[in-house]
Write an enzyme that holds these catalytic residues in place. Sequence first.
Site, PDB file in Angstrom:
ATOM      1  N   ASP A  23       0.876  -1.168   0.000  1.00  0.00           N
ATOM      2  CA  ASP A  23       0.000   0.000   0.000  1.00  0.00           C
ATOM      3  C   ASP A  23       0.914   1.217   0.000  1.00  0.00           C
ATOM      4  O   ASP A  23       1.530   1.541   1.013  1.00  0.00           O
ATOM      5  CB  ASP A  23      -0.897  -0.038   1.252  1.00  0.00           C
ATOM      6  CG  ASP A  23      -1.734   1.232   1.428  1.00  0.00           C
ATOM      7  OD1 ASP A  23      -1.665   2.128   0.560  1.00  0.00           O
ATOM      8  OD2 ASP A  23      -2.450   1.323   2.439  1.00  0.00           O
ATOM      9  N   LYS A  86       2.726  11.175  -3.540  1.00  0.00           N
ATOM     10  CA  LYS A  86       1.695  10.458  -4.299  1.00  0.00           C
ATOM     11  C   LYS A  86       0.749  11.422  -5.022  1.00  0.00           C
ATOM     12  O   LYS A  86       0.211  11.103  -6.078  1.00  0.00           O
ATOM     13  CB  LYS A  86       0.904   9.566  -3.343  1.00  0.00           C
ATOM     14  CG  LYS A  86      -0.122   8.669  -4.001  1.00  0.00           C
ATOM     15  CD  LYS A  86      -0.672   7.686  -2.992  1.00  0.00           C
ATOM     16  CE  LYS A  86      -1.796   6.842  -3.535  1.00  0.00           C
ATOM     17  NZ  LYS A  86      -2.285   5.898  -2.505  1.00  0.00           N
ATOM     18  N   GLU A 186      -7.182   0.316  -4.616  1.00  0.00           N
ATOM     19  CA  GLU A 186      -7.225   0.208  -3.149  1.00  0.00           C
ATOM     20  C   GLU A 186      -8.557  -0.351  -2.646  1.00  0.00           C
ATOM     21  O   GLU A 186      -8.549  -1.254  -1.793  1.00  0.00           O
ATOM     22  CB  GLU A 186      -6.927   1.579  -2.517  1.00  0.00           C
ATOM     23  CG  GLU A 186      -5.454   1.962  -2.676  1.00  0.00           C
ATOM     24  CD  GLU A 186      -5.163   3.443  -2.482  1.00  0.00           C
ATOM     25  OE1 GLU A 186      -6.064   4.174  -2.012  1.00  0.00           O
ATOM     26  OE2 GLU A 186      -4.034   3.866  -2.791  1.00  0.00           O
ATOM     27  N   ASP A 210     -12.806   5.627   2.364  1.00  0.00           N
ATOM     28  CA  ASP A 210     -11.372   5.696   2.711  1.00  0.00           C
ATOM     29  C   ASP A 210     -10.984   7.122   3.099  1.00  0.00           C
ATOM     30  O   ASP A 210     -10.893   8.009   2.248  1.00  0.00           O
ATOM     31  CB  ASP A 210     -10.549   5.221   1.504  1.00  0.00           C
ATOM     32  CG  ASP A 210      -9.035   5.190   1.793  1.00  0.00           C
ATOM     33  OD1 ASP A 210      -8.593   5.754   2.818  1.00  0.00           O
ATOM     34  OD2 ASP A 210      -8.295   4.608   0.970  1.00  0.00           O
TER      35      ASP A 210
HETATM   36  P1  ADP Z   1      -2.931   7.446   3.760  1.00  0.00           P
HETATM   37  O1  ADP Z   1      -3.774   6.363   3.183  1.00  0.00           O
HETATM   38  O2  ADP Z   1      -3.312   8.811   3.272  1.00  0.00           O
HETATM   39  O3  ADP Z   1      -1.476   7.186   3.610  1.00  0.00           O
HETATM   40  P2  ADP Z   1      -3.530   6.515   6.473  1.00  0.00           P
HETATM   41  O4  ADP Z   1      -4.625   5.589   6.139  1.00  0.00           O
HETATM   42  O5  ADP Z   1      -2.270   5.937   6.973  1.00  0.00           O
HETATM   43  O6  ADP Z   1      -3.237   7.548   5.319  1.00  0.00           O
HETATM   44  O7  ADP Z   1      -4.118   7.538   7.560  1.00  0.00           O
HETATM   45  C1  ADP Z   1      -3.341   8.467   8.206  1.00  0.00           C
HETATM   46  C2  ADP Z   1      -4.248   9.339   9.053  1.00  0.00           C
HETATM   47  O8  ADP Z   1      -4.904   8.528  10.046  1.00  0.00           O
HETATM   48  C3  ADP Z   1      -3.479  10.409   9.817  1.00  0.00           C
HETATM   49  O9  ADP Z   1      -4.156  11.657   9.704  1.00  0.00           O
HETATM   50  C4  ADP Z   1      -3.535   9.900  11.246  1.00  0.00           C
HETATM   51  O10 ADP Z   1      -3.490  10.954  12.196  1.00  0.00           O
HETATM   52  C5  ADP Z   1      -4.888   9.200  11.278  1.00  0.00           C
HETATM   53  N1  ADP Z   1      -4.989   8.245  12.376  1.00  0.00           N
HETATM   54  C6  ADP Z   1      -4.154   7.233  12.669  1.00  0.00           C
HETATM   55  N2  ADP Z   1      -4.545   6.594  13.783  1.00  0.00           N
HETATM   56  C7  ADP Z   1      -5.674   7.226  14.210  1.00  0.00           C
HETATM   57  C8  ADP Z   1      -6.551   7.049  15.333  1.00  0.00           C
HETATM   58  N3  ADP Z   1      -6.326   6.110  16.224  1.00  0.00           N
HETATM   59  N4  ADP Z   1      -7.608   7.889  15.440  1.00  0.00           N
HETATM   60  C9  ADP Z   1      -7.835   8.860  14.530  1.00  0.00           C
HETATM   61  N5  ADP Z   1      -7.039   9.089  13.470  1.00  0.00           N
HETATM   62  C10 ADP Z   1      -5.972   8.283  13.316  1.00  0.00           C
HETATM   63 MG    MG Z   2      -4.509   4.856   2.133  1.00  0.00          MG
END
Ligand code: ADP
Ligand code: MG
Length: 618
Positions: A23, A86, A186, A210
């Site tokens: 991912d 990205k 995804e 998402d």
């Molecule tokens: P991406 O797909 O854009 O790379 P992610 O799916 O990894 O992103 O999501 C990252 C986001 O999720 C960040 O803004 C992070 O602060 C938030 N996040 C991670 N854990 C938690 C949580 N426990 N509660 C709320 N938000 C969270």
């Molecule tokens: Mg993602």
Amino acid sequence: MAKISINLATGSFQKEEIIVGIDLGTTNSLVAFINPDKNPQVINDSGKGILVPSVVYFNNQNETVVGNEAKEFLTTDPSNTIFSVKRLLGRSYKDVAEHKDIFSYKIIDDDSDSLVKIQAGNRFYTPIELSAEILKELKARAEHALKTPVNRAVITVPAYFNDSQRQATRDAGKLAGLDVMRIVNEPTAASLAYGIGLDPSQQKTIAVYDLGGGTFDVSILQIQNGIFEVLATNGNTYLGGDDFDRAILNHWIEKNNLDIKVLSEDNILMQTLRLQAEAAKKALSTQNLYNEKVGEIWCTLDNQTFEQLISAKVEETITACKNALKDADLTASDIDEVILVGGSTRTPFVKQAVEDFFGKKPQDNINPDEVVALGAAIQADVLAGNRSDILLLDVTPLSLGIETMGGLMDVIIARNSKVPTKAGRQYTTSVDGQVNMKISVYQGERDLVKENRKLAEFDLKGIPAMPAGLPKVDINFLLNADGILTVQAIELRSGVKQEIEITPSYGLSDDTVEKMLLDSIEHAKSDVEQRMLIEARSEGEQLLYTAERFIEKHAEHLTAEEIAKTKVHIEALKSALATQEKDTILKKADELNEFTRPFAERVMDAAISTAMKGKKIE
Ligand code: ADP
Ligand code: MG
């Protein structure tokens, strides 16, 4: 070299070698595999954690640092710390200009339709190279954790990614030394992780919601006979958990009566508060109150206040869900399953909003940060032929494409695509008044057509004489279930059209396919490097052509000194082109661009911008 046999139906190797699922996220990236118990599992490289922040830092020796360590330089050396790459993959400067303020590093503004480049130190990087750095880190972690070489991967992309963004993702994989078995959407990967779509007799309509760090998307998928069809996508590529953090930060600034002006000059404090805001948000996913102090500043937040702060943003995501359903011609009750993806769906208020809108409990058993990578690993396992329960559709064993400027292979139908399939792309001319276009069709995985297998060649004749860049030629490939490829070229302004039929498998033995695949893997890195050099050259040459014509045509708007200086830059670019060094060429092209930009604005000549468009066929 070890003998490897290839399953012609799938294009995959029949060898016990792990294929990982990746991912490649805007905020975080991660890698997963199928463990010996046949379950998907994310890779945790001894204490380094699972998520690799998608951040690349270049120090003053041009050495790269990726992930958590790189993140620390966001405040101390922002112009050399690249995040959110990205968003730039497969995009032109024009595509991202509107949002350029969010990037703290230099994106080269060449005001053209060619793909963006980023400057760090005195080097120029394409988003492909930067993404490759992240992929290399994931590959290294997987190899370290699994104690075996990892050479093949399935990589996921958002469902809304266009062809150029998908191709860029593939190239990034290649550059990282990975054979990219397939690019998977995804939301498709997320469904697979929940076991949805694995049974070919299953028919379902699902919604995948998402919400990541900086992006939001919702996809409506229909699954039938093991095929995932994207019915609609919607979202906002500039909305995510980062907005929640910012809202909390602003709330604290207000509550503590902080002077924004003073604060905005203190990068370190700002960053500390921002991290504190993210910590508060995460804590509130499992508790009701957060209470910390940073120096004299109170960082207090309760759930009710948090919900007020983010409710408008969450509402925006629900509106996008409504629009996606509308586009798919469905209502909420037609949705069989709702799947939650992305770290930000951990916030209970978000979960509740999704549940209320769709009128059913969303699937959230699997960690929303991991679900996409886990699904990618399952897809990889299917491609490896390890799952006898799954129907494998016929796929094309080698990529099909055409020759573009500089002898490059432009893939139109990628290897491992299911057949029947249809794909196309638009091209234009490179020279003023060009009336013919030669279309050469090739098969293979190498970046230069001369290393691939030529299938056919024909001329599209009778294009009306126009300035370079104006004709719009659509080239469409249709590969039917019997393996017959129809290539059609049509110039859209005049309607002139030409079409041929080819059988790509004719005269192609298993041994040839095997050899071609092995060669492509062996040469992947140097191929991509050559491609980038050729692309830089094409851009440089095109710029020369435009700049030379410009000073000739508009001499009356320029001073003698300006003309003389432009000529110096032109000569510098010419010498750079002779060096065959990508960075030198890009640097000189950038300088010429920067120098002449004000002139172009002065003259406002429409022809110049159109002369610099897109990919060209010689
Ligand atoms: P991406 O797909 O854009 O790379 P992610 O799916 O990894 O992103 O999501 C990252 C986001 O999720 C960040 O803004 C992070 O602060 C938030 N996040 C991670 N854990 C938690 C949580 N426990 N509660 C709320 N938000 C969270
Ligand atoms: Mg993602």
